[in-house]
Design a protein around this motif. Structure first.
Motif, mmCIF file in Angstrom:
data_model
loop_
_atom_site.group_PDB
_atom_site.id
_atom_site.type_symbol
_atom_site.label_atom_id
_atom_site.label_comp_id
_atom_site.label_asym_id
_atom_site.label_seq_id
_atom_site.Cartn_x
_atom_site.Cartn_y
_atom_site.Cartn_z
ATOM 1 N N GLU A 1 41.867 38.831 34.464
ATOM 2 C CA GLU A 1 41.506 39.021 33.052
ATOM 3 C C GLU A 1 42.511 38.315 32.147
ATOM 4 O OE1 GLU A 1 41.285 43.263 32.559
ATOM 5 O OE2 GLU A 1 39.309 43.380 33.498
ATOM 6 N N LYS A 2 43.783 38.344 32.521
ATOM 7 C CA LYS A 2 44.834 37.686 31.740
ATOM 8 C C LYS A 2 44.794 36.173 31.917
ATOM 9 C CE LYS A 2 47.797 41.657 32.408
ATOM 10 N NZ LYS A 2 48.920 42.172 33.199
ATOM 11 N N LEU A 3 44.384 35.731 33.093
ATOM 12 C CA LEU A 3 44.365 34.300 33.405
ATOM 13 C C LEU A 3 43.224 33.567 32.706
ATOM 14 C CD1 LEU A 3 45.408 31.891 35.112
ATOM 15 C CD2 LEU A 3 43.888 32.672 36.927
ATOM 16 N N ASN A 4 42.080 34.247 32.538
ATOM 17 C CA ASN A 4 40.882 33.584 32.021
ATOM 18 C C ASN A 4 40.574 32.357 32.874
ATOM 19 O OD1 ASN A 4 38.677 32.997 30.415
ATOM 20 N ND2 ASN A 4 39.887 31.906 28.889
ATOM 21 N N PRO A 5 40.287 32.563 34.155
ATOM 22 C CA PRO A 5 40.156 31.448 35.098
ATOM 23 C C PRO A 5 38.990 30.516 34.783
ATOM 24 C CG PRO A 5 39.440 33.494 36.114
ATOM 25 C CD PRO A 5 40.008 33.851 34.777
ATOM 26 N N SER A 6 39.194 29.257 35.128
ATOM 27 C CA SER A 6 38.141 28.253 34.943
ATOM 28 C C SER A 6 37.409 27.983 36.245
ATOM 29 C CB SER A 6 38.749 26.966 34.388
ATOM 30 O OG SER A 6 39.701 26.458 35.294
ATOM 31 N N PHE A 7 37.500 28.916 37.180
ATOM 32 C CA PHE A 7 36.814 28.779 38.452
ATOM 33 C C PHE A 7 35.973 30.035 38.697
ATOM 34 C CE2 PHE A 7 41.083 30.437 39.214
ATOM 35 C CZ PHE A 7 40.838 31.596 39.933
ATOM 36 N N GLU A 8 34.970 29.874 39.528
ATOM 37 C CA GLU A 8 34.109 30.994 39.895
ATOM 38 C C GLU A 8 34.798 31.783 41.001
ATOM 39 O OE1 GLU A 8 29.580 31.678 41.581
ATOM 40 O OE2 GLU A 8 30.183 29.672 40.908
ATOM 41 N N TYR A 9 34.663 33.106 40.952
ATOM 42 C CA TYR A 9 35.305 33.928 41.971
ATOM 43 C C TYR A 9 34.511 35.199 42.235
ATOM 44 C CZ TYR A 9 37.069 36.742 38.088
ATOM 45 O OH TYR A 9 37.179 37.533 36.964
ATOM 46 N N GLU A 10 34.864 35.819 43.344
ATOM 47 C CA GLU A 10 34.294 37.092 43.752
ATOM 48 C C GLU A 10 35.439 37.931 44.310
ATOM 49 O OE1 GLU A 10 31.038 38.808 47.001
ATOM 50 O OE2 GLU A 10 31.447 36.659 46.899
ATOM 51 N N ILE A 11 35.388 39.238 44.083
ATOM 52 C CA ILE A 11 36.403 40.147 44.611
ATOM 53 C C ILE A 11 35.708 41.158 45.505
ATOM 54 C CG2 ILE A 11 38.192 41.836 44.053
ATOM 55 C CD1 ILE A 11 38.308 40.502 41.232
ATOM 56 N N VAL A 12 36.181 41.264 46.744
ATOM 57 C CA VAL A 12 35.615 42.233 47.683
ATOM 58 C C VAL A 12 36.756 43.059 48.282
ATOM 59 C CG1 VAL A 12 33.574 40.854 48.250
ATOM 60 C CG2 VAL A 12 35.650 40.595 49.597
ATOM 61 N N SER A 13 36.424 44.255 48.694
ATOM 62 C CA SER A 13 37.417 45.133 49.315
ATOM 63 C C SER A 13 37.037 45.373 50.768
ATOM 64 C CB SER A 13 37.472 46.465 48.558
ATOM 65 O OG SER A 13 38.442 47.303 49.122
ATOM 66 N N VAL A 14 37.976 45.111 51.666
ATOM 67 C CA VAL A 14 37.752 45.373 53.083
ATOM 68 C C VAL A 14 38.304 46.749 53.440
ATOM 69 C CG1 VAL A 14 38.401 44.669 55.426
ATOM 70 C CG2 VAL A 14 37.652 42.972 53.782
ATOM 71 N N CYS A 15 39.462 47.075 52.869
ATOM 72 C CA CYS A 15 40.068 48.392 53.063
ATOM 73 C C CYS A 15 41.085 48.603 51.949
ATOM 74 C CB CYS A 15 40.705 48.531 54.440
ATOM 75 S SG CYS A 15 42.019 47.334 54.800
ATOM 76 N N LYS A 16 41.550 49.816 51.821
ATOM 77 C CA LYS A 16 42.582 50.162 50.843
ATOM 78 C C LYS A 16 43.637 50.968 51.582
ATOM 79 C CE LYS A 16 39.460 50.222 46.885
ATOM 80 N NZ LYS A 16 38.988 51.001 45.737
#
Length: 161
Positions: free
Chosen positions: A37-52
């Motif tokens: 959110e702070k970076l304001n990236p210029s690339f597409e991304y996805e966030i997934v969780s495998v474990c915590k």
């Protein structure tokens, strides 16, 4: 192609508990979300969780799940956020089970929620690394990026080299 961030837990994702008292931690939403959110990236991304999990609790079954997710995805670039205690073990496991992908493992010495956390710089280094290296498994910590076979850790200082 988009960059895939994989959450596994570790210090980077630790938060103060909302339901208990004391100094214990719990794992919440991926720290990557707040950093990006702070970076304001210029690339597409996805966030997934495998474990915590704390990295001391990560098993080969968890590592197999990470490898499976990467191998079955069409994307070619991944950043895995991970606890530092077994980061190298996970890197070596992935080296044996993932081919023709760029995987960068990183984490933090202090939770992202702490004002003096190193999480953002570690994640930034990992993101940049995905744009500069060939296929392989890498660890990005303490301003150093090395392949899974070359990375080492000083157990007295905690630093990777």
């Amino acid at each position: 192609m988009k960059l895939v961030f994989i959450q596994t837990g570790g210090t980077i994702d630790k938060e103060y508990p909302h339901t208990t008292k004391g100094w214990a931690f719990e794992f919440g939403a991926p720290a990557v979300t707040r950093i990006l959110e702070k970076l304001n990236p210029s690339f597409e991304y996805e966030i997934v969780s495998v474990c915590k999990k704390d990295s001391l609790e990560i098993t080969d079954h968890d590592r197999a799940n990470i490898a499976k997710l990467i191998n079955e995805s069409p994307e070619s670039k991944y950043v895995v956020t991970h606890g530092t205690d077994t980061m190298i073990e996970t890197a070596k496991y992935l080296e044996q089970h993932v081919k023709n992908k760029i995987v960068v493992i990183t984490g933090a010495m202090l939770p992202e929620r702490f004002y003096n956390s190193d999480a953002a710089i570690q994640l930034g280094t990992a993101i940049a690394t995905t744009n500069l290296v060939k296929s392989g498994i890498y660890v990005a910590m303490h301003g150093v990026v090395k392949s899974s076979s070359d990375i080492k850790r000083n157990l007295k200082t905690g630093q990777f080299f």
